[in-house]
Design a protein around this motif. Structure first.
Motif, PDB file in Angstrom:
ATOM      1  N   THR A  36       0.921  -1.019   0.140  1.00  0.00           N
ATOM      2  CA  THR A  36      -0.159   0.075  -0.039  1.00  0.00           C
ATOM      3  C   THR A  36       0.971   1.253   0.133  1.00  0.00           C
ATOM      4  N   THR A  37       1.987   1.223   0.632  1.00  0.00           N
ATOM      5  CA  THR A  37       2.750   2.324   0.514  1.00  0.00           C
ATOM      6  C   THR A  37       3.482   2.544  -0.680  1.00  0.00           C
ATOM      7  N   TRP A  79       0.009   3.876  -2.687  1.00  0.00           N
ATOM      8  CA  TRP A  79      -0.722   4.887  -2.162  1.00  0.00           C
ATOM      9  C   TRP A  79      -0.742   6.094  -3.010  1.00  0.00           C
ATOM     10  N   PRO A  80       0.637   6.611  -3.605  1.00  0.00           N
ATOM     11  CA  PRO A  80       0.735   7.861  -4.105  1.00  0.00           C
ATOM     12  C   PRO A  80      -0.278   7.985  -5.464  1.00  0.00           C
ATOM     13  N   ALA A  82      -2.925   6.236  -5.986  1.00  0.00           N
ATOM     14  CA  ALA A  82      -4.466   6.239  -5.433  1.00  0.00           C
ATOM     15  C   ALA A  82      -4.705   7.597  -5.090  1.00  0.00           C
ATOM     16  N   ARG A  83      -4.068   8.238  -4.283  1.00  0.00           N
ATOM     17  CA  ARG A  83      -4.183   9.615  -3.615  1.00  0.00           C
ATOM     18  C   ARG A  83      -4.356  10.628  -4.866  1.00  0.00           C
ATOM     19  N   ARG A 137      -7.681  10.133  -6.106  1.00  0.00           N
ATOM     20  CA  ARG A 137      -8.908  10.774  -5.217  1.00  0.00           C
ATOM     21  C   ARG A 137      -8.883  12.307  -5.012  1.00  0.00           C
ATOM     22  N   ARG A 138      -7.856  12.993  -5.320  1.00  0.00           N
ATOM     23  CA  ARG A 138      -7.842  14.303  -5.256  1.00  0.00           C
ATOM     24  C   ARG A 138      -8.376  14.994  -6.538  1.00  0.00           C
ATOM     25  N   PRO A 188     -13.313   6.524  -4.081  1.00  0.00           N
ATOM     26  CA  PRO A 188     -12.396   6.008  -3.410  1.00  0.00           C
ATOM     27  C   PRO A 188     -12.086   4.499  -3.773  1.00  0.00           C
ATOM     28  N   LEU A 210      -6.413   0.909   0.485  1.00  0.00           N
ATOM     29  CA  LEU A 210      -6.423   1.812  -0.617  1.00  0.00           C
ATOM     30  C   LEU A 210      -7.615   2.780  -0.617  1.00  0.00           C
ATOM     31  N   PRO A 258      -7.660   6.382   4.586  1.00  0.00           N
ATOM     32  CA  PRO A 258      -7.709   7.879   5.157  1.00  0.00           C
ATOM     33  C   PRO A 258      -8.822   7.842   6.452  1.00  0.00           C
ATOM     34  N   SER A 291       0.389   7.482  12.367  1.00  0.00           N
ATOM     35  CA  SER A 291       0.731   8.496  11.078  1.00  0.00           C
ATOM     36  C   SER A 291       2.245   8.688  10.697  1.00  0.00           C
TER      37      SER A 291
END
Length: 372
Positions: A55-56, A59-60, A62-63, A66-67, A72, A179, A183, A206
Motif C-alpha cells: 500500500t505504501t 498509495w501515491p 491512488a491519492r 482521489r484528489r 475511493p 487504498l 484515510p 501516522s
C-alpha cells in the motif's frame, strides 16, 4: 585513611538496583510474551505486513486519483488492477525471453558441464572418468536412500508455495481495502480510543506510515541502482537476456541478501553457459563490486536519510533480523527498527520537560522605558 562506606547509602543503592532490575525483568517478560503472541498470530500478521508495504508503494497514484474527484472504490480498484498487470508484465518480461532462448541455454549448460569435466581431468586436479562415474553412482545411491526425505521436502515445498499464494491473495485484498478506506482509519481510531490514547496512538501510527513509505521508496531506489549498473555491465560484456536479468535484479532487491545472491547466481550462470568462463568471471566481479557498493554505501546512506537511522544501525538491524528470522527477518529488520525509532522519539517528546525560557543577560541593556 580511606573513608568507611556508609551503610545507609549502600542499602539505598542496593534497593535502587533491585527495583530497576525487577522493572527490567518485567519489561523483558512482557516483550517475550508479546513476541510469542505475534508468533502465534503470524499467519494473519504476515499478509497484513505485506499489504501495508504494497500500500505504501501504490498509495501515491491512488491519492492522486482521489484528489482529482475519483470515488475511493474506483480509484482503489484501478490501482489494484494496474498493480496486478504490472506484476504479470514483469513475470512475462522475465519468462518469455528465457523461454525463447531455453534451447540455446540448455546446450550451453551441457557445454559448460563438459568444459568443467575436461578442466577437472587436467592438471592440477586430474580427475579421471572412472572417478567421475563413481561419484555419480554414489550420488544416485544417496538419492535413492533419501527418497523419504525428498518426498517430505517436496511436500513441505508445496505447502510453502500454497501458503505463499494464500498470503499473496490476502495481501492484495487487504491492499485494496487500505487504498479504499485508509484515510478513514485514523479518525475512526481516534473515536475508539479513550483519553490520551486517542491522540498518542494515531500520531504514532501516522508517523509510522510515513516511515514505511520512506523504506519502500528507498528500497526501490537501491534496487533501481543495482539493476542499472548490473544491466549496464552485462550489456558491455555481451551477456544475453540483459533486460530480464536487470528486471530480476530490481525485483530481488526487495528481499535483502538472498535476493541479491539469487539474481547474481542467475546472471553468472547465463554468462557461463553463453559466453564462457572469462566473461562469467567478469560478470561475477561486476556483481560483487555493485553488491558491495549497495550493501555498504548506497543502501545505508539512502535508508539512513529516508528513515532517520544511522547507517550502522541499518547494517546491525539487517544482520540481527537475518540471524533471528532468516529472509523474513532481513526483509522486516529495517522497517521494524525505524518504527521502534519513531515510537522512541515520540516517547522522548512526551516525557521530556518543556524547555525553560532563557534568563535575560544582565550585561545587556533592557528595553527603554516608555516616555511619560
Amino acid at each position: 585513611m580511606p573513608s568507611a562506606l556508609s551503610s545507609a547509602k549502600t542499602r539505598s543503592a542496593l534497593r535502587t538496583s533491585a527495583r530497576i532490575s525487577l522493572q527490567m525483568l518485567l519489561v523483558l517478560l512482557m516483550t517475550a510474551v508479546t513476541l510469542w503472541l505475534l508468533g502465534r498470530m503470524w499467519s494473519v500478521l504476515w499478509p497484513l505486513v505485506v499489504a501495508l508495504l504494497l500500500t505504501t508503494l501504490t498509495w501515491p497514484p491512488a491519492r492522486f486519483l482521489r484528489r482529482h474527484g475519483w470515488p475511493p472504490a474506483l480509484a482503489a480498484s484501478l490501482i489494484t488492477v494496474l498493480f496486478l498487470l504490472i506484476g504479470a508484465g514483469i513475470v512475462v518480461l522475465i519468462a518469455v525471453p528465457v523461454a525463447s532462448q531455453s534451447g540455446e541455454l540448455a546446450e550451453g549448460v551441457v557445454d559448460g558441464i563438459q568444459q568443467l569435466r575436461e578442466w577437472a581431468a587436467g592438471p592440477p586436479l586430474r580427475i579421471g572418468e572412472d572417478q567421475v562415474t563413481s561419484a555419480l553412482d554414489a550420488a544416485v545411491a544417496r538419492i535413492q536412500g533419501s527418497v523419504g526425505s525428498i518426498v517430505s521436502a517436496t511436500v513441505t515445498g508445496v505447502g510453502t508455495i500454497v501458503n505463499g499464494l494464500v498470503t499473496t491473495v490476502l495481501a492484495l485484498f487487504l491492499m485494496f481495502f487500505f487504498l479504499k478506506d485508509g484515510p478513514r482509519f485514523l479518525p475512526w481510531l481516534t473515536r475508539q480510543l479513550p483519553g490520551r490514547l486517542s491522540t498518542d496512538v494515531p500520531t504514532v501510527a501516522s508517523r509510522g506510515w510515513d516511515t514505511l513509505g520512506a523504506f519502500v521508496r528507498s528500497q526501490a531506489f537501491v534496487g533501481l541502482l543495482d539493476a542499472v549498473f548490473i544491466g549496464l555491465g552485462l550489456w558491455i560484456v555481451g551477456v544475453p537476456l540483459v533486460l530480464p536479468l536487470a528486471v530480476l535484479t530490481f525485483v530481488s532487491a526487495f528481499v535483502p541478501i538472498v535476493g541479491a545472491l539469487f539474481a547474481g547466481f542467475v546472471a553468472v550462470l547465463i554468462a557461463l553457459v553463453s559466453n564462457g568462463w572469462t566473461d562469467a568471471l567478469i560478470v561475477l566481479a561486476i556483481i560483487i563490486v555493485v553488491q558491495q557498493l549497495e550493501g555498504n554505501v548506497f543502501q545505508p546512506i539512502v535508508q539512513s536519510r529516508g528513515l532517520g537511522l544511522h547507517a550502522a544501525v541499518v547494517l546491525l538491524a539487517v544482520t540481527l533480523g537475518g540471524s533471528l528470522a532468516g529472509i523474513v527477518g532481513s526483509l522486516l529488520a529495517v522497517p521494524v527498527a525505524a518504527l521502534i525509532a519513531v515510537l522512541w522519539n515520540y516517547l522522548r517528546e512526551q516525557l521530556s520537560d518543556p524547555a525553560a525560557p532563557e534568563a535575560p543577560d544582565p550585561a545587556e541593556p533592557g528595553p527603554a522605558p516608555d516616555a511619560a
